[in-house]
Scaffold this motif. Sequence first.
Motif, short mmCIF file in Angstrom:
data_model
loop_
_atom_site.label_atom_id
_atom_site.label_comp_id
_atom_site.label_asym_id
_atom_site.label_seq_id
_atom_site.Cartn_x
_atom_site.Cartn_y
_atom_site.Cartn_z
N ASP A 34 10.93 1.68 -25.32
CA ASP A 34 10.21 1.99 -24.08
C ASP A 34 10.45 3.43 -23.69
O ASP A 34 11.56 3.95 -23.84
CB ASP A 34 10.71 1.10 -22.93
CG ASP A 34 10.57 -0.36 -23.24
OD1 ASP A 34 11.43 -1.15 -22.76
OD2 ASP A 34 9.61 -0.73 -23.91
N CYS A 37 5.36 1.97 -25.16
CA CYS A 37 6.29 1.12 -25.90
C CYS A 37 5.89 1.20 -27.37
O CYS A 37 4.82 0.71 -27.76
CB CYS A 37 6.23 -0.31 -25.39
SG CYS A 37 7.12 -1.50 -26.40
N TRP A 55 4.46 -6.50 -20.39
CA TRP A 55 5.36 -5.65 -19.63
C TRP A 55 5.98 -6.50 -18.53
O TRP A 55 5.27 -7.25 -17.84
CB TRP A 55 4.62 -4.47 -19.00
CG TRP A 55 4.29 -3.37 -19.95
CD1 TRP A 55 3.10 -3.15 -20.58
CD2 TRP A 55 5.16 -2.31 -20.37
NE1 TRP A 55 3.18 -2.03 -21.36
CE2 TRP A 55 4.43 -1.49 -21.25
CE3 TRP A 55 6.48 -1.96 -20.08
CZ2 TRP A 55 4.97 -0.35 -21.85
CZ3 TRP A 55 7.03 -0.85 -20.68
CH2 TRP A 55 6.28 -0.04 -21.56
N ARG A 85 9.25 -6.28 -15.35
CA ARG A 85 10.07 -5.34 -14.61
C ARG A 85 11.17 -6.09 -13.86
O ARG A 85 11.02 -7.27 -13.54
CB ARG A 85 9.24 -4.53 -13.63
CG ARG A 85 8.63 -5.32 -12.49
CD ARG A 85 7.75 -4.42 -11.63
NE ARG A 85 7.14 -5.14 -10.51
CZ ARG A 85 6.24 -4.61 -9.68
NH1 ARG A 85 5.86 -3.34 -9.84
NH2 ARG A 85 5.75 -5.33 -8.70
N ARG A 137 13.95 -10.58 -13.47
CA ARG A 137 12.88 -9.91 -14.21
C ARG A 137 11.58 -10.69 -14.02
O ARG A 137 11.58 -11.93 -14.08
CB ARG A 137 13.27 -9.83 -15.68
CG ARG A 137 12.41 -8.90 -16.50
CD ARG A 137 13.16 -8.29 -17.66
NE ARG A 137 13.79 -9.25 -18.54
CZ ARG A 137 14.48 -8.90 -19.62
NH1 ARG A 137 14.63 -7.62 -19.93
NH2 ARG A 137 15.03 -9.83 -20.37
N TYR A 174 10.26 -3.19 -18.84
CA TYR A 174 10.52 -3.58 -20.22
C TYR A 174 9.23 -4.03 -20.89
O TYR A 174 8.47 -4.79 -20.30
CB TYR A 174 11.49 -4.76 -20.27
CG TYR A 174 12.83 -4.54 -19.63
CD1 TYR A 174 13.02 -4.79 -18.28
CD2 TYR A 174 13.92 -4.11 -20.39
CE1 TYR A 174 14.26 -4.61 -17.68
CE2 TYR A 174 15.16 -3.93 -19.80
CZ TYR A 174 15.32 -4.18 -18.45
OH TYR A 174 16.55 -4.01 -17.86
N CYS A 175 9.02 -3.61 -22.11
CA CYS A 175 7.95 -4.22 -22.88
C CYS A 175 8.55 -5.31 -23.75
O CYS A 175 9.75 -5.32 -24.04
CB CYS A 175 7.19 -3.20 -23.72
SG CYS A 175 8.05 -2.63 -25.19
N ALA A 176 7.70 -6.24 -24.15
CA ALA A 176 8.17 -7.36 -24.94
C ALA A 176 7.06 -7.87 -25.84
O ALA A 176 5.88 -7.77 -25.49
CB ALA A 176 8.66 -8.48 -24.02
N GLU A 208 9.65 -14.91 -19.42
CA GLU A 208 10.33 -14.08 -20.42
C GLU A 208 10.88 -14.88 -21.58
O GLU A 208 11.05 -14.33 -22.66
CB GLU A 208 11.42 -13.25 -19.76
CG GLU A 208 12.49 -14.03 -19.02
CD GLU A 208 13.52 -13.08 -18.41
OE1 GLU A 208 13.67 -13.05 -17.19
OE2 GLU A 208 14.19 -12.37 -19.18
N TRP A 242 12.41 -7.40 -27.25
CA TRP A 242 12.38 -6.64 -26.01
C TRP A 242 12.75 -5.18 -26.25
O TRP A 242 13.60 -4.86 -27.10
CB TRP A 242 13.38 -7.24 -25.01
CG TRP A 242 12.96 -8.57 -24.52
CD1 TRP A 242 13.13 -9.78 -25.13
CD2 TRP A 242 12.25 -8.84 -23.31
NE1 TRP A 242 12.59 -10.79 -24.37
CE2 TRP A 242 12.03 -10.24 -23.25
CE3 TRP A 242 11.78 -8.05 -22.26
CZ2 TRP A 242 11.38 -10.85 -22.19
CZ3 TRP A 242 11.13 -8.66 -21.21
CH2 TRP A 242 10.93 -10.04 -21.18
N GLN A 249 14.32 -1.58 -24.58
CA GLN A 249 15.57 -1.31 -23.88
C GLN A 249 15.35 -1.05 -22.38
O GLN A 249 16.31 -1.05 -21.62
CB GLN A 249 16.30 -0.11 -24.51
CG GLN A 249 15.83 1.25 -24.03
CD GLN A 249 14.49 1.69 -24.59
OE1 GLN A 249 13.84 0.97 -25.35
NE2 GLN A 249 14.07 2.89 -24.21
N GLY A 250 14.11 -0.87 -21.99
CA GLY A 250 13.80 -0.62 -20.59
C GLY A 250 13.67 0.85 -20.26
O GLY A 250 14.33 1.70 -20.87
#
Length: 124
Positions: free
Chosen positions: A6, A22, A36, A38, A45, A95-97, A108, A114, A116-117
């Motif tokens: 990210d 990302c 995404w 947050r 989250r 964060y993207c995932a 989630e 994931w 790292q933010g």
Amino acid sequence: QVQLVDSGGGLVQAGSSLRLSCAASGSTFSRYAMGWFRQAPGNEREFVAGIRPSGSITSYADAVKGRFAISRDNVKKTVYLQMNNLKPKDTAVFYCAQSADVTIWCQEVDYKYWGQGTQVKDSS
């Protein structure tokens, strides 16, 4: 193994815009939905936005509808989150995932990999 990196966070003023990115490694990026999330200080989250593999279908949390836009480039293996009209309440680590399949899930637990933010913080 998939790695997600990210980037793009920073200090922002209310009303401004920011684009998060990302970047994914591996060869399976185009097969899976991406999301995404947050996490604001003291909060759990939460889902922000998701996009199906082709990019033709997207989904947004009510709090960001009309302000945020998710997109993806399957050639570059990158997913983006364009954030407009930012508000102080948008302060969070984003964060993207990668989803476990083609579905845009809001929980989630349904995302396998994931980033790292990246921190987005109100500067006021």
